[in-house]
Write an enzyme that holds these catalytic residues in place. Structure first.
Site, PDB file in Angstrom:
ATOM      1  N   GLY A   1     -10.878  -7.923   1.263  1.00 26.02           N
ATOM      2  CA  GLY A   1     -10.734  -6.568   1.227  1.00 26.02           C
ATOM      3  C   GLY A   1      -9.024  -7.238   0.704  1.00 26.02           C
TER       4      GLY A   1
ATOM      5  CD  GLN B   1      -3.977  -9.441   1.500  1.00 19.88           C
ATOM      6  OE1 GLN B   1      -4.387  -8.719   1.438  1.00 19.88           O
ATOM      7  NE2 GLN B   1      -3.909 -10.614   0.899  1.00 19.88           N
TER       8      GLN B   1
ATOM      9  CB  CYS C   1      -6.087 -14.310   4.128  1.00 21.99           C
ATOM     10  SG  CYS C   1      -4.728 -12.945   3.739  1.00 21.99           S
ATOM     11  CG  LEU C   2      -7.777 -12.183  -1.829  1.00 22.06           C
ATOM     12  CD1 LEU C   2      -7.997 -11.035  -2.635  1.00 22.06           C
ATOM     13  CD2 LEU C   2      -8.676 -13.808  -2.276  1.00 22.06           C
TER      14      LEU C   2
ATOM     15  CG  HIS D   1      -7.226 -10.275   7.823  1.00 18.35           C
ATOM     16  ND1 HIS D   1      -7.602 -11.101   7.930  1.00 18.35           N
ATOM     17  CD2 HIS D   1      -6.792 -10.139   6.664  1.00 18.35           C
ATOM     18  CE1 HIS D   1      -6.208 -11.843   6.839  1.00 18.35           C
ATOM     19  NE2 HIS D   1      -6.454 -11.088   5.867  1.00 18.35           N
ATOM     20  CD  GLU D   2      -7.188  -6.715   4.301  1.00 12.95           C
ATOM     21  OE1 GLU D   2      -5.985  -7.038   3.157  1.00 12.95           O
ATOM     22  OE2 GLU D   2      -7.890  -7.288   3.825  1.00 12.95           O
TER      23      GLU D   2
ATOM     24  CG  HIS E   1      -2.631  -8.194   5.145  1.00 11.28           C
ATOM     25  ND1 HIS E   1      -1.648  -9.322   4.736  1.00 11.28           N
ATOM     26  CD2 HIS E   1      -4.083  -8.776   4.773  1.00 11.28           C
ATOM     27  CE1 HIS E   1      -2.704 -10.231   4.647  1.00 11.28           C
ATOM     28  NE2 HIS E   1      -3.757  -9.846   4.501  1.00 11.28           N
TER      29      HIS E   1
HETATM   30 NI    NI Z   1      -4.728 -10.860   4.233  1.00 12.55          NI
END
Ligand code: NI
Length: 186
Positions: A46, A51, A92-93, A134-135, A138
């Site tokens: 995702g 991000q 998380c990236l 989660h997204e 962000h």
């Molecule tokens: Ni994340």
């Protein structure tokens, strides 16, 4: 298409609140294509536009094993959350190498538009419910580690600092080295 740079916690730009998308044009389609290439290259499942330092309400997800089930959510909003909660492990990236358990509503409904502006609603449970929440966090400038205890947040920051130092050292040894990324980051 292009691979974009993923911001890493504790970068302050991860705390910006994204604005709604109003134009479903070529620029948006290019953003979605670039985000898709970036997410797959990073082994992620995702990615939110926040991000990659684009502060617009765009999220992509692909929870499939085959990496062939891309879902695009423009202007996603939760229209319902279940009273029951579930604890799931998140990564998380933007917080590479850190995985921890987070408690969230177990099921949600999300209203969103696709890249052409068509509205849809989706019932989400299990990993999909975790991922979309989660997204959306962000897009609202929130990173999952901020849901952890202060002690765990401090540990995460220390671990990331160590990782950055190690990566810099490795890059000095081998300038062509590609940064490590664990799978399942969101
Ligand atoms: Ni994340």
């Amino acid at each position: 298409m292009a691979i974009l740079t993923i911001l890493e916690y504790p970068d302050r730009r991860l705390h910006k609140v994204a604005r709604p998308v109003t134009a479903f044009d070529d620029r948006l389609h290019k953003l979605v294509a670039d985000m898709t290439e970036t997410m797959y290259a990073a082994n992620g499942v995702g990615l939110a536009a926040t991000q990659v330092d684009v502060h617009e309400r765009v999220v992509i997800l692909d929870l499939s094993e085959t990496r062939g089930d891309l879902r695009v959510f423009v202007n996603p909003a939760l229209t319902w959350i279940s009273p029951e909660t579930a604890e799931g492990e998140e990564g998380c990236l933007s917080v590479p190498g850190i995985f921890d358990k987070v408690t969230r509503p177990a099921k949600v409904r999300v209203h969103a538009q696709d890249a052409h502006g068509n509205a849809f609603e989706l019932a989400c449970e299990d990993r999909l419910a975790v991922a979309i929440q989660h997204e959306i966090d962000h897009l609202d400038g929130k990173v999952f580690v901020e849901k952890l205890s202060l002690l765990k947040q401090a540990r995460a920051r220390a671990k990331l600092r160590k990782r950055h130092t190690e990566e810099q050292r490795e890059r000095q040894r081998d300038p062509h080295r590609v940064a490590r990324r664990e799978p399942t980051g969101l």
